[in-house]
Design a protein around this motif. Structure first.
Motif, PDB file in Angstrom:
ATOM      1  N   LEU A 216       5.324  -4.044   8.112  1.00  7.07           N
ATOM      2  CA  LEU A 216       5.959  -3.613   9.366  1.00  7.07           C
ATOM      3  C   LEU A 216       5.037  -3.877  10.543  1.00  7.07           C
ATOM      4  CD1 LEU A 216       7.569  -0.209   8.314  1.00  7.07           C
ATOM      5  CD2 LEU A 216       8.684  -2.427   8.579  1.00  7.07           C
ATOM      6  N   HIS A 217       3.745  -3.620  10.328  1.00  7.35           N
ATOM      7  CA  HIS A 217       2.790  -3.812  11.410  1.00  7.35           C
ATOM      8  C   HIS A 217       2.686  -5.278  11.790  1.00  7.35           C
ATOM      9  CE1 HIS A 217      -1.308  -3.836  13.339  1.00  7.35           C
ATOM     10  NE2 HIS A 217      -0.576  -3.064  14.102  1.00  7.35           N
TER      11      HIS A 217
ATOM     12  N   TYR B  95       5.501   5.016  -3.883  1.00  4.26           N
ATOM     13  CA  TYR B  95       4.451   5.415  -2.937  1.00  4.26           C
ATOM     14  C   TYR B  95       3.527   4.223  -2.631  1.00  4.26           C
ATOM     15  CZ  TYR B  95       0.220   7.753  -1.248  1.00  4.26           C
ATOM     16  OH  TYR B  95      -0.877   8.114  -0.506  1.00  4.26           O
ATOM     17  N   ALA B  96       3.091   3.547  -3.692  1.00  2.90           N
ATOM     18  CA  ALA B  96       2.198   2.385  -3.510  1.00  2.90           C
ATOM     19  C   ALA B  96       2.893   1.326  -2.655  1.00  2.90           C
ATOM     20  CB  ALA B  96       1.813   1.804  -4.868  1.00  2.90           C
ATOM     21  N   TYR B  97       4.189   1.156  -2.884  1.00  2.00           N
ATOM     22  CA  TYR B  97       4.909   0.149  -2.107  1.00  2.00           C
ATOM     23  C   TYR B  97       4.999   0.557  -0.627  1.00  2.00           C
ATOM     24  CZ  TYR B  97       8.287  -3.269  -0.550  1.00  2.00           C
ATOM     25  OH  TYR B  97       8.900  -4.269   0.155  1.00  2.00           O
ATOM     26  N   GLY B  98       5.133   1.859  -0.365  1.00  2.00           N
ATOM     27  CA  GLY B  98       5.159   2.345   1.024  1.00  2.00           C
ATOM     28  C   GLY B  98       3.852   2.019   1.737  1.00  2.00           C
ATOM     29  N   LEU B  99       2.722   2.208   1.037  1.00  2.00           N
ATOM     30  CA  LEU B  99       1.421   1.896   1.637  1.00  2.00           C
ATOM     31  C   LEU B  99       1.360   0.409   1.998  1.00  2.00           C
ATOM     32  CD1 LEU B  99      -1.012   3.855  -0.760  1.00  2.00           C
ATOM     33  CD2 LEU B  99      -0.147   4.628   1.458  1.00  2.00           C
ATOM     34  N   TYR B 100       1.861  -0.403   1.084  1.00  2.00           N
ATOM     35  CA  TYR B 100       1.869  -1.859   1.279  1.00  2.00           C
ATOM     36  C   TYR B 100       2.822  -2.253   2.417  1.00  2.00           C
ATOM     37  CZ  TYR B 100       2.398  -6.800  -0.146  1.00  2.00           C
ATOM     38  OH  TYR B 100       2.425  -8.177  -0.195  1.00  2.00           O
ATOM     39  N   PHE B 101       3.990  -1.615   2.434  1.00  2.00           N
ATOM     40  CA  PHE B 101       5.041  -2.001   3.384  1.00  2.00           C
ATOM     41  C   PHE B 101       4.637  -1.701   4.827  1.00  2.00           C
ATOM     42  CE2 PHE B 101       9.462  -1.764   5.197  1.00  2.00           C
ATOM     43  CZ  PHE B 101       9.874  -3.031   4.824  1.00  2.00           C
TER      44      PHE B 101
ATOM     45  N   ARG C 237      19.077   7.487  -0.966  1.00  2.00           N
ATOM     46  CA  ARG C 237      18.188   6.682  -1.796  1.00  2.00           C
ATOM     47  C   ARG C 237      16.986   7.469  -2.314  1.00  2.00           C
ATOM     48  NH1 ARG C 237      20.840   4.347   1.658  1.00  2.00           N
ATOM     49  NH2 ARG C 237      19.470   4.821   3.409  1.00  2.00           N
ATOM     50  N   GLY C 238      16.720   8.610  -1.706  1.00  2.61           N
ATOM     51  CA  GLY C 238      15.652   9.474  -2.225  1.00  2.61           C
ATOM     52  C   GLY C 238      14.273   8.832  -2.219  1.00  2.61           C
ATOM     53  N   LEU C 239      13.992   8.048  -1.173  1.00  2.00           N
ATOM     54  CA  LEU C 239      12.696   7.345  -1.124  1.00  2.00           C
ATOM     55  C   LEU C 239      11.657   8.164  -0.353  1.00  2.00           C
ATOM     56  CD1 LEU C 239      14.103   3.748  -0.447  1.00  2.00           C
ATOM     57  CD2 LEU C 239      13.132   4.631  -2.581  1.00  2.00           C
ATOM     58  N   TYR C 240      11.554   9.438  -0.695  1.00  2.00           N
ATOM     59  CA  TYR C 240      10.660  10.319   0.074  1.00  2.00           C
ATOM     60  C   TYR C 240       9.182   9.977  -0.144  1.00  2.00           C
ATOM     61  CZ  TYR C 240      10.472  12.718  -4.385  1.00  2.00           C
ATOM     62  OH  TYR C 240      10.327  12.983  -5.719  1.00  2.00           O
ATOM     63  N   MET C 241       8.835   9.390  -1.293  1.00  2.37           N
ATOM     64  CA  MET C 241       7.436   8.984  -1.490  1.00  2.37           C
ATOM     65  C   MET C 241       7.098   7.744  -0.652  1.00  2.37           C
ATOM     66  SD  MET C 241       5.994  11.267  -3.174  1.00  2.37           S
ATOM     67  CE  MET C 241       4.391  10.558  -3.499  1.00  2.37           C
ATOM     68  N   PHE C 242       8.118   6.950  -0.376  1.00  6.27           N
ATOM     69  CA  PHE C 242       7.973   5.807   0.526  1.00  6.27           C
ATOM     70  C   PHE C 242       7.718   6.351   1.935  1.00  6.27           C
ATOM     71  CE2 PHE C 242       9.905   2.193   2.951  1.00  6.27           C
ATOM     72  CZ  PHE C 242       9.286   1.127   2.332  1.00  6.27           C
ATOM     73  N   ALA C 243       8.489   7.387   2.305  1.00  5.48           N
ATOM     74  CA  ALA C 243       8.320   8.020   3.620  1.00  5.48           C
ATOM     75  C   ALA C 243       6.921   8.620   3.747  1.00  5.48           C
ATOM     76  CB  ALA C 243       9.381   9.103   3.824  1.00  5.48           C
ATOM     77  N   LYS C 244       6.467   9.298   2.698  1.00  8.10           N
ATOM     78  CA  LYS C 244       5.149   9.939   2.747  1.00  8.10           C
ATOM     79  C   LYS C 244       4.058   8.878   2.966  1.00  8.10           C
ATOM     80  CE  LYS C 244       2.247  13.308   0.408  1.00  8.10           C
ATOM     81  NZ  LYS C 244       0.991  12.661  -0.003  1.00  8.10           N
ATOM     82  N   ALA C 245       4.185   7.775   2.241  1.00  2.00           N
ATOM     83  CA  ALA C 245       3.186   6.705   2.382  1.00  2.00           C
ATOM     84  C   ALA C 245       3.189   6.135   3.803  1.00  2.00           C
ATOM     85  CB  ALA C 245       3.484   5.594   1.368  1.00  2.00           C
ATOM     86  N   LEU C 246       4.381   5.921   4.363  1.00  2.00           N
ATOM     87  CA  LEU C 246       4.451   5.377   5.733  1.00  2.00           C
ATOM     88  C   LEU C 246       3.871   6.362   6.738  1.00  2.00           C
ATOM     89  CD1 LEU C 246       7.978   3.650   5.790  1.00  2.00           C
ATOM     90  CD2 LEU C 246       5.756   2.544   5.634  1.00  2.00           C
ATOM     91  N   MET C 247       4.085   7.649   6.493  1.00  2.00           N
ATOM     92  CA  MET C 247       3.510   8.659   7.402  1.00  2.00           C
ATOM     93  C   MET C 247       1.989   8.645   7.316  1.00  2.00           C
ATOM     94  SD  MET C 247       5.927  11.945   6.764  1.00  2.00           S
ATOM     95  CE  MET C 247       7.693  11.783   6.690  1.00  2.00           C
ATOM     96  N   GLU C 248       1.456   8.589   6.101  1.00  2.00           N
ATOM     97  CA  GLU C 248      -0.007   8.560   5.934  1.00  2.00           C
ATOM     98  C   GLU C 248      -0.605   7.350   6.636  1.00  2.00           C
ATOM     99  OE1 GLU C 248      -0.174  10.849   1.637  1.00  2.00           O
ATOM    100  OE2 GLU C 248      -1.015   8.840   1.786  1.00  2.00           O
TER     101      GLU C 248
ATOM    102  N   VAL D  74      12.703  -6.061   2.069  1.00  2.00           N
ATOM    103  CA  VAL D  74      12.156  -5.006   1.209  1.00  2.00           C
ATOM    104  C   VAL D  74      11.980  -5.545  -0.220  1.00  2.00           C
ATOM    105  CG1 VAL D  74      12.421  -2.601   0.470  1.00  2.00           C
ATOM    106  CG2 VAL D  74      13.385  -3.327   2.658  1.00  2.00           C
ATOM    107  N   PHE D  75      12.885  -6.444  -0.625  1.00  2.00           N
ATOM    108  CA  PHE D  75      12.780  -7.042  -1.968  1.00  2.00           C
ATOM    109  C   PHE D  75      11.682  -8.119  -2.002  1.00  2.00           C
ATOM    110  CE2 PHE D  75      17.032  -5.277  -2.012  1.00  2.00           C
ATOM    111  CZ  PHE D  75      17.175  -4.820  -3.311  1.00  2.00           C
ATOM    112  N   THR D  76      11.692  -9.000  -0.992  1.00  2.00           N
ATOM    113  CA  THR D  76      10.722 -10.114  -1.047  1.00  2.00           C
ATOM    114  C   THR D  76       9.302  -9.563  -1.002  1.00  2.00           C
ATOM    115  OG1 THR D  76      10.946 -10.445   1.352  1.00  2.00           O
ATOM    116  CG2 THR D  76      12.255 -11.869  -0.043  1.00  2.00           C
ATOM    117  N   GLU D  77       9.080  -8.562  -0.169  1.00  2.00           N
ATOM    118  CA  GLU D  77       7.726  -7.997  -0.061  1.00  2.00           C
ATOM    119  C   GLU D  77       7.366  -7.194  -1.314  1.00  2.00           C
ATOM    120  OE1 GLU D  77       5.499  -8.766   2.067  1.00  2.00           O
ATOM    121  OE2 GLU D  77       6.736  -9.852   3.514  1.00  2.00           O
ATOM    122  N   PHE D  78       8.361  -6.560  -1.904  1.00  2.00           N
ATOM    123  CA  PHE D  78       8.102  -5.819  -3.146  1.00  2.00           C
ATOM    124  C   PHE D  78       7.629  -6.793  -4.240  1.00  2.00           C
ATOM    125  CE2 PHE D  78       9.590  -4.275  -7.312  1.00  2.00           C
ATOM    126  CZ  PHE D  78       8.818  -3.135  -7.403  1.00  2.00           C
ATOM    127  N   LEU D  79       8.343  -7.907  -4.365  1.00  2.00           N
ATOM    128  CA  LEU D  79       7.969  -8.878  -5.399  1.00  2.00           C
ATOM    129  C   LEU D  79       6.604  -9.495  -5.105  1.00  2.00           C
ATOM    130  CD1 LEU D  79      11.476 -10.503  -6.066  1.00  2.00           C
ATOM    131  CD2 LEU D  79      10.282  -8.787  -7.469  1.00  2.00           C
TER     132      LEU D  79
END
Ligand code: HEM
Length: 183
Positions: A78-79, A68-74, A137-148, A5-10
């Motif tokens: 995962l894929h 949120y942007a990171y969720g879209l990227y992540f 962790r409250g990463l609900y915007m990460f969750a929203k992005a992954l759902m989208e 999660v860190f390496t991909e974020f950077l």
């Protein structure tokens, strides 16, 4: 939080804002790891918060928008790494309603020490799901992005609404309605 999660974020920060910004946020953040991450390692979530808030300040984008942007990227990460898990699903609703009892269970085996959210399905029918996200962790915007992205992956469209049940985002209700007609 797992190193991937860190390496991909950077990686995302480098692609979007350049290597100087990566160096800057690592320098500005209080990192026990010194910003050296291996994808299989496990690191303090505080380091991610620190990196994101320093990035937010530097590029003048709100923290939640960056998450949120990171969720879209992540999702693509995962894929790329786990298409074998995703390929077991035929619809976005099947996949989203299996995060808790299949996907993240496999993730725990592949990434020992992973800190994962809990999803509780409240209601489910053919074109609607209500679920509650729980995570300190409250990463609900990460969750929203992954759902989208999950809907996009299956060439479907959905309307995803959410409501914070706790102010810190540790408990969030999601209402997901699939739009029909699109395939
Ligand atoms: C094949 C599919 C998936 C894989 C392999 C996967 C894997 C992972 C991994 C490795 C993490 C990081 C854990 C850590 O840092 O300790 C994570 C976190 C997370 N995953 Fe999944 N995931 C998948 C699908 C999904 C989907 C579809 C959602 C949609 C909501 C989701 C929601 C989350 C959230 C919100 C987190 C952040 C942790 C938290 O909120 O506490 N995941 N996942």
């Amino acid at each position: 939080m797992k190193g991937i999660v860190f390496t991909e974020f950077l990686e995302m920060v480098e692609e979007t804002f350049g290597l100087e910004t990566v160096d800057y946020i690592i320098y500005k953040s209080d990192l026990k790891s010194k910003g050296v991450y291996t994808s299989v390692g496990t690191y303090d979530f505080f380091e991610m918060l620190s990196l994101i808030s320093n990035l937010s300040e530097k590029v003048n984008i709100p923290v939640n928008d960056l998450i949120y942007a990171y969720g879209l990227y992540f999702f693509s990460v995962l894929h790329k790494n786990h298409s074998n898990i995703m390929d077991l699903y035929e619809t976005p609703f099947d996949m989203i309603s299996s995060i808790e009892n299949h996907i993240h269970i496999e993730v725990r085996k592949l990434y020992p020490g992973a800190e994962l959210p809990t999803f509780k399905i409240i209601k489910k029918d053919d074109d609607f799901i209500e679920l509650i996200y729980y995570s300190d962790r409250g990463l609900y915007m990460f969750a929203k992005a992954l759902m989208e992205k999950t809907f996009e992956h299956f060439n479907k469209q959905a309307n995803i609404e959410f409501e914070l049940l706790k102010d810190n985002g540790s408990e969030v209700r999601f209402l997901i309605t699939q739009k029909n007609g699109e395939s």
